[in-house]
Scaffold this motif. Sequence first.
Motif, PDB file in Angstrom:
ATOM      1  N   TYR A   1       9.784  82.946  39.739  1.00 49.00           N
ATOM      2  CA  TYR A   1       8.900  82.030  40.425  1.00 49.00           C
ATOM      3  C   TYR A   1       8.305  81.046  39.440  1.00 49.00           C
ATOM      4  CZ  TYR A   1       5.201  85.186  38.759  1.00 49.00           C
ATOM      5  OH  TYR A   1       4.376  85.958  37.986  1.00 49.00           O
ATOM      6  N   MET A   2       7.811  79.954  39.975  1.00 46.53           N
ATOM      7  CA  MET A   2       7.136  78.946  39.200  1.00 46.53           C
ATOM      8  C   MET A   2       5.816  78.632  39.903  1.00 46.53           C
ATOM      9  SD  MET A   2      10.368  76.458  38.191  1.00 46.53           S
ATOM     10  CE  MET A   2       9.707  75.961  36.586  1.00 46.53           C
ATOM     11  N   ARG A   3       4.776  78.477  39.130  1.00 48.64           N
ATOM     12  CA  ARG A   3       3.446  78.298  39.684  1.00 48.64           C
ATOM     13  C   ARG A   3       2.695  77.191  38.960  1.00 48.64           C
ATOM     14  NH1 ARG A   3       1.402  84.562  39.627  1.00 48.64           N
ATOM     15  NH2 ARG A   3       1.663  84.175  37.382  1.00 48.64           N
ATOM     16  N   TRP A   4       1.750  76.625  39.674  1.00 49.09           N
ATOM     17  CA  TRP A   4       0.825  75.664  39.108  1.00 49.09           C
ATOM     18  C   TRP A   4      -0.588  76.228  39.147  1.00 49.09           C
ATOM     19  CZ3 TRP A   4       1.991  71.437  36.388  1.00 49.09           C
ATOM     20  CH2 TRP A   4       3.251  70.865  36.560  1.00 49.09           C
ATOM     21  N   TYR A   5      -1.249  76.201  38.024  1.00 48.17           N
ATOM     22  CA  TYR A   5      -2.655  76.528  37.907  1.00 48.17           C
ATOM     23  C   TYR A   5      -3.414  75.284  37.462  1.00 48.17           C
ATOM     24  CZ  TYR A   5      -1.811  81.606  38.109  1.00 48.17           C
ATOM     25  OH  TYR A   5      -1.463  82.880  38.493  1.00 48.17           O
ATOM     26  N   ARG A   6      -4.707  75.349  37.615  1.00 49.51           N
ATOM     27  CA  ARG A   6      -5.544  74.295  37.075  1.00 49.51           C
ATOM     28  C   ARG A   6      -6.843  74.888  36.561  1.00 49.51           C
ATOM     29  NH1 ARG A   6      -7.202  70.961  42.589  1.00 49.51           N
ATOM     30  NH2 ARG A   6      -8.645  72.526  43.462  1.00 49.51           N
TER      31      ARG A   6
ATOM     32  N   ALA B   1      -0.667  76.485  43.413  1.00 49.29           N
ATOM     33  CA  ALA B   1       0.506  76.605  44.264  1.00 49.29           C
ATOM     34  C   ALA B   1       1.569  77.401  43.542  1.00 49.29           C
ATOM     35  CB  ALA B   1       1.047  75.227  44.657  1.00 49.29           C
ATOM     36  N   ALA B   2       2.451  77.993  44.315  1.00 53.52           N
ATOM     37  CA  ALA B   2       3.525  78.789  43.748  1.00 53.52           C
ATOM     38  C   ALA B   2       4.759  78.681  44.623  1.00 53.52           C
ATOM     39  CB  ALA B   2       3.106  80.260  43.621  1.00 53.52           C
ATOM     40  N   ILE B   3       5.890  78.811  43.994  1.00 56.95           N
ATOM     41  CA  ILE B   3       7.150  78.823  44.715  1.00 56.95           C
ATOM     42  C   ILE B   3       8.058  79.865  44.081  1.00 56.95           C
ATOM     43  CG2 ILE B   3       8.071  76.922  43.330  1.00 56.95           C
ATOM     44  CD1 ILE B   3       9.705  76.091  45.824  1.00 56.95           C
ATOM     45  N   THR B   4       8.670  80.672  44.918  1.00 56.13           N
ATOM     46  CA  THR B   4       9.604  81.666  44.435  1.00 56.13           C
ATOM     47  C   THR B   4      11.008  81.090  44.412  1.00 56.13           C
ATOM     48  OG1 THR B   4      10.103  82.603  46.616  1.00 56.13           O
ATOM     49  CG2 THR B   4       8.167  83.465  45.461  1.00 56.13           C
ATOM     50  N   TYR B   5      11.902  81.810  43.783  1.00 53.95           N
ATOM     51  CA  TYR B   5      13.285  81.369  43.738  1.00 53.95           C
ATOM     52  C   TYR B   5      13.884  81.268  45.135  1.00 53.95           C
ATOM     53  CZ  TYR B   5      18.159  81.033  42.270  1.00 53.95           C
ATOM     54  OH  TYR B   5      19.461  80.624  42.068  1.00 53.95           O
ATOM     55  N   SER B   6      13.434  82.115  46.037  1.00 53.96           N
ATOM     56  CA  SER B   6      13.928  82.087  47.400  1.00 53.96           C
ATOM     57  C   SER B   6      13.338  80.947  48.221  1.00 53.96           C
ATOM     58  CB  SER B   6      13.647  83.415  48.094  1.00 53.96           C
ATOM     59  OG  SER B   6      12.260  83.653  48.200  1.00 53.96           O
TER      60      SER B   6
ATOM     61  N   ASP C   1       3.304  79.216  48.363  1.00 46.98           N
ATOM     62  CA  ASP C   1       1.922  79.591  48.596  1.00 46.98           C
ATOM     63  C   ASP C   1       1.015  78.526  48.006  1.00 46.98           C
ATOM     64  OD1 ASP C   1       2.938  82.910  47.936  1.00 46.98           O
ATOM     65  OD2 ASP C   1       2.250  82.183  49.885  1.00 46.98           O
ATOM     66  N   TYR C   2      -0.114  78.296  48.674  1.00 45.91           N
ATOM     67  CA  TYR C   2      -1.077  77.307  48.231  1.00 45.91           C
ATOM     68  C   TYR C   2      -2.473  77.876  48.299  1.00 45.91           C
ATOM     69  CZ  TYR C   2       2.738  73.998  49.109  1.00 45.91           C
ATOM     70  OH  TYR C   2       3.941  73.329  49.108  1.00 45.91           O
ATOM     71  N   SER C   3      -3.310  77.392  47.429  1.00 47.41           N
ATOM     72  CA  SER C   3      -4.714  77.701  47.569  1.00 47.41           C
ATOM     73  C   SER C   3      -5.276  76.915  48.750  1.00 47.41           C
ATOM     74  CB  SER C   3      -5.481  77.358  46.290  1.00 47.41           C
ATOM     75  OG  SER C   3      -5.517  75.961  46.070  1.00 47.41           O
ATOM     76  N   ASP C   4      -6.319  77.451  49.345  1.00 45.17           N
ATOM     77  CA  ASP C   4      -6.900  76.788  50.505  1.00 45.17           C
ATOM     78  C   ASP C   4      -7.412  75.389  50.173  1.00 45.17           C
ATOM     79  OD1 ASP C   4      -8.346  79.850  51.859  1.00 45.17           O
ATOM     80  OD2 ASP C   4      -6.350  78.974  52.089  1.00 45.17           O
ATOM     81  N   SER C   5      -7.841  75.196  48.957  1.00 42.52           N
ATOM     82  CA  SER C   5      -8.429  73.923  48.582  1.00 42.52           C
ATOM     83  C   SER C   5      -7.419  72.789  48.505  1.00 42.52           C
ATOM     84  CB  SER C   5      -9.168  74.051  47.246  1.00 42.52           C
ATOM     85  OG  SER C   5      -8.273  74.395  46.205  1.00 42.52           O
ATOM     86  N   VAL C   6      -6.144  73.110  48.366  1.00 46.35           N
ATOM     87  CA  VAL C   6      -5.130  72.069  48.226  1.00 46.35           C
ATOM     88  C   VAL C   6      -4.114  72.070  49.351  1.00 46.35           C
ATOM     89  CG1 VAL C   6      -5.375  72.202  45.727  1.00 46.35           C
ATOM     90  CG2 VAL C   6      -3.485  73.400  46.848  1.00 46.35           C
ATOM     91  N   LYS C   7      -4.155  73.068  50.192  1.00 48.54           N
ATOM     92  CA  LYS C   7      -3.180  73.170  51.266  1.00 48.54           C
ATOM     93  C   LYS C   7      -3.253  71.945  52.173  1.00 48.54           C
ATOM     94  CE  LYS C   7      -1.353  76.474  54.627  1.00 48.54           C
ATOM     95  NZ  LYS C   7      -1.541  77.806  55.244  1.00 48.54           N
ATOM     96  N   GLY C   8      -2.101  71.388  52.460  1.00 46.81           N
ATOM     97  CA  GLY C   8      -2.032  70.186  53.260  1.00 46.81           C
ATOM     98  C   GLY C   8      -2.064  68.913  52.456  1.00 46.81           C
TER      99      GLY C   8
END
Length: 121
Positions: free
Chosen positions: A33-38, A49-54, A58-65
């Motif tokens: 997986y690859m993820r973004w933190y701040r 946010a995160a994304i798996t190989y599949s 997933d997103y944090s509520d603060s950035v979703k949308g």
Amino acid sequence: QVQLVESGGGLVQPGGSLRLACAASGSIGSINYMRWYRQAPGKQRELVAAITYSGRKDYSDSVKGRFTISGDYAKNTVYLPMNSLQPEDTAVYYCNVAARPSGHIIWGNYWGRGTPVTVSS
């Protein structure tokens, strides 16, 4: 073994957009997986946010949308287009990758140096 380089950060006005990119290089066998933190000054690092190989995202509520994570695993690259940026989004954004180096069994967790994002008028 695995190196991550973030790019795309900068200064943007509120309501503007930026697109972050993270390229992984080195002796990579596979990526889980690859993820973004701040992390904003004086605050804890948080998952954005995160994304798996599949392809599961997933997103944090603060950035979703507003933010969208996408990955090009053939290029070992993850992107984070960010829309409707707010001053509260100001932070250093870090790429985080779970990868298995070539010739290794165990998965490793790797971090980039970060790319700063400043949202201000």
